[in-house]
Design a protein around this motif. Structure first.
Motif, mmCIF file in Angstrom:
data_model
loop_
_atom_site.group_PDB
_atom_site.id
_atom_site.type_symbol
_atom_site.label_atom_id
_atom_site.label_comp_id
_atom_site.label_asym_id
_atom_site.label_seq_id
_atom_site.Cartn_x
_atom_site.Cartn_y
_atom_site.Cartn_z
ATOM 1 N N GLY A 229 9.414 -12.875 -7.897
ATOM 2 C CA GLY A 229 10.014 -12.179 -9.028
ATOM 3 C C GLY A 229 11.145 -11.291 -8.538
ATOM 4 N N PHE A 230 11.680 -10.488 -9.436
ATOM 5 C CA PHE A 230 12.722 -9.531 -9.037
ATOM 6 C C PHE A 230 12.638 -8.320 -9.951
ATOM 7 C CE2 PHE A 230 14.565 -12.512 -12.068
ATOM 8 C CZ PHE A 230 15.289 -11.707 -12.946
ATOM 9 N N VAL A 231 13.262 -7.243 -9.499
ATOM 10 C CA VAL A 231 13.250 -6.005 -10.277
ATOM 11 C C VAL A 231 14.678 -5.735 -10.715
ATOM 12 C CG1 VAL A 231 12.984 -3.508 -10.082
ATOM 13 C CG2 VAL A 231 11.241 -5.022 -9.140
ATOM 14 N N ALA B 184 12.654 -2.868 -14.762
ATOM 15 C CA ALA B 184 11.882 -3.974 -15.347
ATOM 16 C C ALA B 184 11.502 -4.956 -14.252
ATOM 17 C CB ALA B 184 12.734 -4.683 -16.394
ATOM 18 N N LEU B 185 10.272 -5.451 -14.338
ATOM 19 C CA LEU B 185 9.813 -6.474 -13.378
ATOM 20 C C LEU B 185 9.842 -7.832 -14.070
ATOM 21 C CD1 LEU B 185 8.429 -7.295 -10.686
ATOM 22 C CD2 LEU B 185 6.242 -6.922 -11.820
ATOM 23 N N VAL C 149 5.338 -1.581 -7.341
ATOM 24 C CA VAL C 149 5.639 -2.939 -6.857
ATOM 25 C C VAL C 149 6.914 -2.887 -6.030
ATOM 26 C CG1 VAL C 149 4.552 -4.138 -8.790
ATOM 27 C CG2 VAL C 149 6.970 -3.578 -8.910
ATOM 28 N N ILE C 150 7.016 -3.828 -5.096
ATOM 29 C CA ILE C 150 8.228 -3.945 -4.291
ATOM 30 C C ILE C 150 8.471 -5.445 -4.091
ATOM 31 C CG2 ILE C 150 6.949 -3.798 -2.083
ATOM 32 C CD1 ILE C 150 9.433 -2.168 -1.066
ATOM 33 N N ILE C 151 9.752 -5.815 -3.996
ATOM 34 C CA ILE C 151 10.088 -7.239 -3.817
ATOM 35 C C ILE C 151 10.356 -7.469 -2.328
ATOM 36 C CG2 ILE C 151 11.671 -9.098 -4.478
ATOM 37 C CD1 ILE C 151 10.013 -7.995 -6.799
ATOM 38 N N VAL C 152 9.639 -8.463 -1.772
ATOM 39 C CA VAL C 152 9.649 -8.642 -0.317
ATOM 40 C C VAL C 152 10.004 -10.083 0.032
ATOM 41 C CG1 VAL C 152 8.178 -8.508 1.752
ATOM 42 C CG2 VAL C 152 7.850 -6.888 -0.125
ATOM 43 N N ASN C 153 10.727 -10.259 1.138
ATOM 44 C CA ASN C 153 10.994 -11.606 1.627
ATOM 45 C C ASN C 153 9.695 -12.149 2.227
ATOM 46 O OD1 ASN C 153 11.551 -13.761 3.368
ATOM 47 N ND2 ASN C 153 13.650 -13.074 3.675
ATOM 48 N N PRO C 154 9.134 -13.251 1.653
ATOM 49 C CA PRO C 154 7.809 -13.694 2.118
ATOM 50 C C PRO C 154 7.815 -14.141 3.588
ATOM 51 C CG PRO C 154 8.662 -15.179 0.408
ATOM 52 C CD PRO C 154 9.632 -14.056 0.534
ATOM 53 N N GLU C 155 8.990 -14.564 4.105
ATOM 54 C CA GLU C 155 9.024 -14.999 5.509
ATOM 55 C C GLU C 155 9.120 -13.800 6.465
ATOM 56 O OE1 GLU C 155 11.377 -17.277 3.548
ATOM 57 O OE2 GLU C 155 9.576 -18.532 3.339
ATOM 58 N N ALA D 199 14.655 -3.281 -4.006
ATOM 59 C CA ALA D 199 14.045 -3.674 -5.281
ATOM 60 C C ALA D 199 12.605 -3.195 -5.347
ATOM 61 C CB ALA D 199 14.100 -5.186 -5.420
ATOM 62 N N GLN D 200 12.378 -2.035 -5.982
ATOM 63 C CA GLN D 200 11.003 -1.583 -6.178
ATOM 64 C C GLN D 200 10.912 -0.837 -7.498
ATOM 65 O OE1 GLN D 200 10.064 0.883 -2.879
ATOM 66 N NE2 GLN D 200 11.786 2.252 -3.156
ATOM 67 N N ALA D 201 9.704 -0.695 -8.000
ATOM 68 C CA ALA D 201 9.520 -0.016 -9.281
ATOM 69 C C ALA D 201 8.092 0.484 -9.339
ATOM 70 C CB ALA D 201 9.769 -0.995 -10.424
ATOM 71 N N SER D 202 7.857 1.498 -10.192
ATOM 72 C CA SER D 202 6.470 1.975 -10.303
ATOM 73 C C SER D 202 6.202 2.457 -11.715
ATOM 74 C CB SER D 202 6.223 3.110 -9.315
ATOM 75 O OG SER D 202 7.240 4.067 -9.454
ATOM 76 N N GLY D 203 4.907 2.452 -12.058
ATOM 77 C CA GLY D 203 4.496 2.963 -13.366
ATOM 78 C C GLY D 203 4.398 4.484 -13.308
ATOM 79 N N ARG D 204 3.940 5.084 -14.421
ATOM 80 C CA ARG D 204 3.774 6.555 -14.412
ATOM 81 C C ARG D 204 2.705 6.948 -13.410
ATOM 82 N NH1 ARG D 204 2.319 7.809 -20.410
ATOM 83 N NH2 ARG D 204 1.327 5.760 -20.271
ATOM 84 N N ASP D 205 2.701 8.194 -13.025
ATOM 85 C CA ASP D 205 1.721 8.632 -12.036
ATOM 86 C C ASP D 205 0.390 8.907 -12.723
ATOM 87 O OD1 ASP D 205 0.320 9.788 -9.997
ATOM 88 O OD2 ASP D 205 2.133 10.697 -9.141
#
Length: 1564
Positions: A1427-1429, A1444-1445, A1363-1369, A958-964
């Motif tokens: 959150g999630f992507v 989408a985030l 952005v990337i979705i990460v397990n906080p633990e 789960a990751q996403a990015s804006g334009r460069d």
């Protein structure tokens, strides 16, 4: 007696170990003072079968000494005695005694003094027919046990003093006393004393955070007077946040926080295809089986063991030689041959005979009425009534004569009478349901008397009011003077009785629906014959009828069978009974009546009053019919009555209880016995057995026994059996309780006009255990639960309508009322008025008890009584109560005869319109089907294998990015400038007159503007002042304290020119310095500011006396006011050596109440401005409007920096100007044709709430929003979908495009992660399953699915942001069906927290952190948001599919309960929907209790209505039990400048007792 002692009770986890012998000794010793001492009487009372006819011996009533009897008489009005039973009372006392030496750990609820005013009770209250229904009777079986229990709880005074911290949390008595100016009555020495005791206790209480769930059992009950948790002079500030959150108080039932992960987790995602959504049908199935913990059946549950029951036959109906062919024929015969014979005597209000109607008069008047109805109401060609039409009969209970004539008149005219109660007001309890009855029977005409018609409620112009839910009725008065004598040739048509309907009797179901039971002509005739045979009626006898003659036994015996047998009926109306309870006994005595027809309450009242009448003689009676003898509590009334009146000639064999139901009419009746025949035995049953539906003779535990008397044998000509009450009608076994069903020609035939319901009730064919029908004879369900005992005697133990099915066990509402009444209610319950019903919450029935509280009852007594009822019911019935409520006297809805209208009471309870004055919820004990807490699985699998597993399963990371940012060629000159200060100087040279800023006031007038050169010059003046006056060094921090405006912007650039670090601070609120100034002081101290730039006005405030009250004003750093600075230019303008140097500090208070400052470098400012410019396509010719506070986050960037970087013009609208002129922002958008606008949620909410009704007026003023292309809400939270949608809908009429409204998202580590620009696709909305979300999984569902939560994308990710979705633990990347922490990487991340002591560990963790596997090189910042992507079907600007985030909520704010993760906003959304008077709500946890704070917008009397509704909704939608419900005034929940709730501040105020709540309820 023990009434005045303080008693405190505790749950049963504290039983000391005591031997049986020791227990007996102790118990006997404690019970002695409470057992009425009569000479040589044995204390232990044995239940014996049979009843000897000796003058004093009655097994079920303790012989009572005379003075006690007299005392009881005086308190006649205080207690409902339909359930009176000394043995039961003793049982209850004993049961409560078992909880000995335990104190109840129930904190008493706190309540503001002013909140509730009792309604005055009526002045003189005669004994009332009270309680839950009208089967009044007598309760002498439940009082010594409770006093015994009290005895054990008598405590020494020290015990009261040493109760410590576990107070009832809020509202110390001081605050509750003084809250509404009740005069300062509080005793201060006393409170200091308590405080010191508490301080002692606190000193020895270790307050530390414990990971073990606390144990509720050890809480010490609080001091009843002081009601404090923490004494006011002990500050909470000393604790660290972690500590204060955890163990302020040990709490509810230490729920273990572990359980299996949810069973059904759907593999949702597939990289190529859309996520598979289950078909709709699946959605709307009830998913209870995944949620509910099904209790395992107990192997020791008693099960029926007998053989299958064989139907029981009544004796055959005898053949009578001259039996009339129809009831009317009997009347015709007596009218002709026995015209002088008395038919009916009516009494006046004093109980004296008013008039006597002879059979001749009854016949002639009925004939006239029949003739009038058929011939005189319409024209000859169009009569109003035809035979077979239904007619309502509306006659008061005091006028039997008019009713008899109307009833027989209808029979003679062959129209169908429907007797109903006289409506008293438009809003009578149950009036709507009566309307439903009249509608389903097609009634259009009502007969009534002249007097009654005059008394009906009228409208202004004198017409009879249209009652709620009633069809339109024509009213016909039937007094003799209005009737016409039939013509000579007219004769009524009296056919032989057939199956046509003769009359309709109304019946209310458990839910309150009123249906009409149709009784055919043949049924009347057969029923009269069966009753005549069973009761052995003879011609010319006298009968005294105390019952309602419109329905049930009162009608069957007193109106129909009596006429059949030419009996003289004396009708004693209810009003006479209220004034003179002995009147019926006197009538029996005076008229030498042979039969009397009564209910238990009449027996009880007569008994209470019998001292007034020494000479009444009942020896003429051969039969005393007890109509509600089927109520299991009737046995004690009968015994007690016999005990008193045996000396007045009453013989035991005359008492004839009977059982009946509206559908089957009379089911069974005890035949009058011959003198000296042995009386039938009683059944002493085990209540535990009954709750499982089996008959077990009670042996082991005397307390939970139910003694029932038989109701005789089944009726002549009938066939009876018992079937299982639920499911198919399977025959019961002989030792099983079932519903009695009856086959007989004498019962009702159908529910008129309701064929569907009729089939299930009137056409039941019982089946045997194999499921095959036992024959083709249809039976009728009676609604009575019972069994057939030895000798074919029928026993009834309850009614279906009073059945409460909790966790698979059955309890009877009447039994619970009896137990509650046995708990010494005299001080608390008003005239014994108690209603018991069940509500369905979270897949099971929950028991609710509502009682009326006596006007003079005090809080303490009421609360004591409530906690004891809980224990008694738990002990005797082994069932937990969900809710116990006390309402002011005389406020529960009443039935026509004054009983409580239970279904209406339940309706009020569920709607939140009951207005209780005391309430106790006990969800913790009775909700046993919650799912097991989830146990977090330790991560045993290595990170790499998880990743491989994800890839194999086809899940994306789960990751996403804006334009460069780099690829976009930006021709603008400003690219060359690394620093904003250079950009401003460059603009001032190249385009000096271009207006960058325009500030509007409330009228929409531009009060100040700033061109590029003006802004540059103002900044220079400020720089000069800083360098000269302030003695400032490069890199010093300078606080900017300004209202929103251009001064703020100028001083920001002034600081940059001087090489200082600006820190913007929201100025203190002049009207609320005490609350707002300490925050200002804190930021100034924490940031170590060298000087303060501000305006003259604010400078005065900072140094004022008022300010000195809350902060030390002598230690401010130097203050420079920038209002009138001389025109000076600084010698040089500072240029930072590298772009990594700090540009400014951004301070903000997070929603958890933490003050954090982040460091923003010049390169971050540059990158962020560039990113916004590209996303929103900003350039010099554009105009944007900003309506939000400019002190932190993205709001500050847009207000101060964006225009200088991109050159567009910003129209600034300070949000406080909206308070004076709400439409300001919207009319500005319209006037300047703004395409892009930015606002905060608080502004949007102001407009939605304030302008919602004024869209037409705005339209008329020419406001047009069709120009707006994007309206972005700037926030650091989950998008408030409901608010943005209602804003879009409301202003759609003004041309606002629904696609325009969107949100942005930023966090402390990165001020702008998402911002809906012009290029990206519209923000998408998804629906996710809340159950999965609690397990950190994301499962998409269809809109409208149960337990679904709508979430809106937080805007398009900005250029340059990943952005990337990460397990906080584990800090490993997650697949996109998981909820995780959002990590962000971008050139405009903040450089770190600004801390005084530089806690590097905290900083490194949040700002420069790496994944534990996968891409371990990139440095990420942790946002602290979950959150999630989701990859959507939409395409972005570059033609790829858009990611989408979705932001779900702040990690700090989540509540970990039962091992699951909850977001406060979801619980709050549910709570706010629970009742119309909830303005706002907030939740937090306190140890592991969930606390819900609710702002009440209605009147204070509604406060307690909210407690059960809030508890219900949270249990139903979130499967959580609310621990504490706090009701406060509007505006108490603190909200920060961004409109976010400050839940932790609220929590601290709650714990420090600063909320002044209206009510605090502890759901223990």
């Amino acid at each position: 007696m023990s009434r005045d002692c303080h008693v405190s009770l505790m749950p049963a986890n504290f039983l000391c170990d005591i031997t049986q012998k020791g227990y007996e000794k102790k118990r006997a010793k404690l019970l002695t003072p409470f057992v009425p001492q009569t000479q040589n009487m044995d204390v232990s009372i044995q239940l014996t079968p049979g009843l000897s006819s000796g003058p004093t011996s009655t097994p079920n009533a303790v012989p009572v000494a005379a003075p006690r009897q007299h005392r009881a008489h005086r308190s006649g009005g205080t207690r409902d005695d339909r359930y009176r039973s000394d043995i039961h009372t003793e049982a209850v006392q004993a049961a409560l005694a078992r909880h000995k030496e335990e104190k109840m750990a129930l904190p008493m609820p706190t309540k503001r003094r002013s909140a509730f005013v009792q309604s005055p009770a009526e002045n003189c209250t005669p004994p009332d027919t009270s309680s839950a229904s009208e089967d009044e009777g007598s309760l002498r079986r439940r009082q010594a046990a409770i006093s015994a229990m009290l005895a054990q709880n008598l405590q020494s005074p020290e015990y009261w003093i040493n109760r410590s911290v576990q107070g009832s949390s809020t509202s110390s008595s001081a605050s509750s006393t003084l809250s509404h100016g009740d005069g300062k009555t509080h005793n201060h020495n006393h409170s200091q004393g308590q405080t010191s005791v508490l301080a002692d206790v606190l000193a020895h209480t270790r307050i530390e955070s414990s990971s073990v769930p606390p144990d509720v059992t050890s809480t010490v009950p609080q001091d009843r007077n002081s009601r404090v948790d923490l004494p006011p002079n002990i500050a909470v500030k000393g604790m660290t946040r972690g500590q204060s959150r955890s163990s302020m108080m040990d709490t509810a039932g230490g729920v273990p926080a572990h359980s299996r992960v949810s069973t059904k987790i759907q593999q949702l995602l597939n990289t190529l295809k859309r996520p598979k959504r289950p078909p709709l049908s699946e959605f709307f199935q009830d998913d209870s089986e995944e949620i509910v913990e099904v209790p395992q059946p107990d192997p020791n549950t008693p099960r029926p063991e007998g053989r299958q029951i064989i139907p029981v036959k009544g004796e055959p109906l005898g053949v009578v030689s001259n039996w009339p062919p129809a009831l009317q024929a009997a009347l015709a015969r007596w009218g002709a041959t026995q015209a002088k014979s008395p038919a009916l005597t009516a009494l006046d209000i004093t109980g004296k005979p008013l008039y006597t109607l002879t059979y001749g008069k009854l016949w002639s008047r009925s004939l006239k009425l029949a003739y009038t109805l058929l011939n005189k109401l319409g024209t000859k060609n169009e009569p109003v009534l035809k035979p077979g039409d239904r007619v309502a009969l509306v006659y008061p209970n005091s006028d039997p004569g008019m009713f008899w004539v109307a009833f027989y008149g209808c029979l003679l005219a062959e129209v169908i009478p429907v007797p109903i109660e006289v409506p008293l007001s438009r809003k009578d309890a149950g009036s709507q349901q009566i309307g439903f009855l009249l509608g389903s029977c097609g009634v259009g005409l009502a007969l009534t008397s002249e007097v009654c018609l005059k008394g009906l409620p009228k409208t202004q112009n004198g017409e009879i009011m249209q009652f709620k839910g009633w069809p339109r009725l024509k009213w016909v008065v039937t007094d003799t003077k209005y009737l016409t004598k039939p013509s000579k040739d007219w004769q009524p048509h009296i056919p032989t009785a057939n199956t046509d309907t003769a009359y309709i009797e109304y019946k209310a179901s458990k839910e309150g629906t009123v249906m009409g039971v149709a009784v055919s002509k043949i049924s009347i005739l057969t029923h009269c014959q069966a009753l005549t045979q069973a009761c052995n009626y003879c011609e010319g006898e006298t009968l005294v009828n105390v019952l309602d003659f419109k329905k049930d036994s009162g009608l069957w015996h007193g109106v129909l069978t009596s006429v059949m047998n030419r009996i003289h009926t004396i009708s004693v109306p209810y009003s006479v009974m209220k004034a003179c309870p002995l009147s019926w006994v006197q009538r029996v005595h005076v008229h030498k009546a042979r039969v009397a027809l009564v209910k238990c309450r009449d027996l009880h009242w007569a008994m209470m009053a019998h001292r007034d009448q020494k000479d009444a003689n009942l020896s003429s009676l051969r039969m005393l019919i007890v109509a509600d003898g089927a109520n299991p509590w009737s046995v004690s009334s009968c015994d007690a009555f016999l005990n008193v009146f045996q000396s007045h000639g009453l013989k035991p064999e005359m008492i004839c209880p009977c059982a009946s139901s509206p559908e089957a009419m009379t089911v069974a009746i005890r035949r009058p016995g011959a003198q000296g025949t042995p009386l039938p035995a009683r059944a002493i049953l085990s209540m535990a057995g009954l709750s499982h539906g089996v008959i077990r003779v009670n042996t082991e535990d005397k307390n939970s026994a139910l003694t029932v008397q038989d109701v005789g044998h089944v009726m002549p000509g009938a066939l009876m059996c018992t079937v299982k009450p639920d499911g198919p009608p399977m025959l019961c076994k002989t030792d099983e309780i079932g519903e009695i069903v009856l086959n007989s020609r004498a019962g009702g035939t159908m529910y008129y006009g309701l064929p569907g319901v009729t089939k299930n009730t009137f056409e039941v064919i019982p089946v045997n255990s194999g499921g095959t029908p036992i024959g083709d004879v249809p039976f009728t369900r009676t609604g009575l639960l019972g069994f057939v005992g030895p000798g074919s005697l029928v026993f009834v133990v309850g009614k279906i309508e009073g059945l409460l099915s909790v966790s698979g066990r059955r309890h009877n509402a009447d039994d619970l009322v009896a137990t509650a009444l046995a708990v010494e209610p005299v001080k608390t319950v008003y005239r014994g008025r108690i209603a018991v019903f069940s509500v369905t919450v979270f897949y099971d029935e929950r028991i609710v008890i509502v009682a009326e509280q006596r006007p003079d009852a005090n809080e303490e007594d009421s609360f004591q009584w409530m906690s004891r009822v809980l224990q008694a019911i738990d002990s005797i019935h082994q069932v937990g109560l969900y809710c116990l409520a006390l309402v002011p006297a005389n406020t529960l809805p009443k039935t026509p005869l004054g009983g409580i209208h239970v279904s209406e009471t339940k309706q009020h309870f569920l709607e939140g319109s009951l207005h209780p004055c005391n309430i106790l919820m006990c969800p913790h004990t009775c909700v046993t089907n919650l799912p097991k807490p989830r146990q977090k699985q330790p991560v045993g699998v290595g990170p790499a294998s998880i990743m491989v597993g994800n890839l194999v399963a086809g899940k994306r990371i789960a990751q996403a990015s804006g334009r460069d940012l780099g690829l976009i060629d930006d021709q603008e000159q400003s690219r060359k400038h690394q620093f904003l200060s250079e950009a401003l100087q460059w603009r001032a040279q190249t385009d000096p007159d271009h207006v960058l800023y325009m500030l509007l006031n409330a009228k929409g007038v531009a009060v100040s503007t700033a061109t590029c050169s003006q802004l540059h010059k103002r900044a220079e003046k400020i720089t000069a002042a800083l360098l000269e006056r302030g003695g400032i060094n490069t890199g010093d921090n300078v606080v900017l304290l300004y209202p929103p405006g251009i001064d703020l912007i100028a001083s920001f650039y002034g600081c940059l020119y001087a090489g200082c670090i600006p820190v913007t601070v929201r100025p203190p609120h002049p009207q609320n310095l005490a609350a707002t100034l300490p925050t200002v002081r804190m930021i100034i101290d924490v940031s170590k500011a060298a000087c303060i730039l501000t305006t003259q006005t604010l400078m005065k405030i900072l140094r004022s006396k008022e300010a000195a009250a809350s902060v030390n004003v002598k230690t401010w750093p130097s203050i420079i006011d920038t209002d009138d600075l001389p025109r000076k230019r600084p010698s040089h303008i500072y240029k930072p050596p590298t772009a990594e140097m700090l540009a400014y500090l951004d301070f903000s208070v997070s929603t958890t109440g933490m003050l954090t400052g982040v460091k923003i470098s010049h390169s971050a400012v540059n990158a962020l401005c560039r990113s916004i410019k590209l996303q929103c396509e900003l350039y010099s010719s554009r105009q944007i409007a900003i309506c939000m506070d400019p002190y932190c986050g993205l709001g500050f960037v847009l207000w101060c920096m964006s225009s200088v970087y991109s050159g567009h013009q910003s129209i600034l609208i300070p949000p406080m100007e909206l308070e004076t002129s709400l439409p300001l922002w919207l009319s500005t958008l319209s006037q300047y044709k703004i395409r892009d606008t930015f606002c905060s949620y608080s502004v949007m909410e102001l407009c939605t709430k304030g302008l919602g009704t004024q869209t037409e007026a705005l339209k008329a003023r020419g406001v047009n929003l069709s120009c707006v292309r994007s309206c972005v809400v700037i926030a650091e939270e989950r998008p408030r979908l409901a608010l943005t949608q209602s804003f879009s809908k409301l202003f759609k009429d003004l041309g606002l495009s629904p696609r325009a409204v969107s949100t942005a998202f930023g966090a402390r580590v990165n001020l702008a992660i998402c911002l809906q620009g012009t290029a990206g696709p519209d923000p998408s909305t998804v629906y996710v399953d809340m159950k999965s979300l609690r397990h950190d999984r994301v499962r998409l569902v269809e809109r409208g699915a149960p337990q679904s939560l709508p979430l809106m994308e937080s805007g398009t990710i900005l250029p340059g942001v990943r952005v990337i979705i990460v397990n906080p633990e584990t800090r490993g990347p997650l697949g996109d069906s998981h909820l995780g922490e959002i990590w962000v990487s971008s050139p405009h991340n903040a450089s770190g927290y600004y801390t005084i002591y530089g806690e590097e560990s905290l900083q490194a963790d949040h700002f420069n952190t790496r994944l534990s596997f996968g891409d371990t090189e990139t440095l990420w910042a942790r946002t602290g948001y979950l959150g999630f992507v989701r990859r959507t079907e939409l395409l972005d600007a570059s033609g790829d599919r858009h990611d989408a985030l979705f932001v779900v909520g702040s990690l700090d704010e989540t509540l970990e309960l039962r091992g699951l993760r909850y977001h406060p906003i979801d619980i709050e959304t549910s709570v706010s929907r629970a009742h119309r008077s909830i303005a706002e709500s907030a939740v937090f946890t306190w140890t592991n209790l969930l606390v819900v704070v609710v702002e009440l917008s209605g009147s204070e009397q509604e406060a307690l209505d909210l407690v059960p509704l809030v508890t219900n909704v949270v249990l139903k939608e979130h499967h959580l039990i609310v621990g504490v419900v706090v009701i406060v005034d509007p505006g108490v929940i603190p909200i920060n400048s961004r409109g976010e709730k400050q839940r932790m501040h609220l929590r601290d105020s709650f714990l420090a007792d600063q909320l002044d709540p209206i009510y605090v309820a502890y759901n223990m």
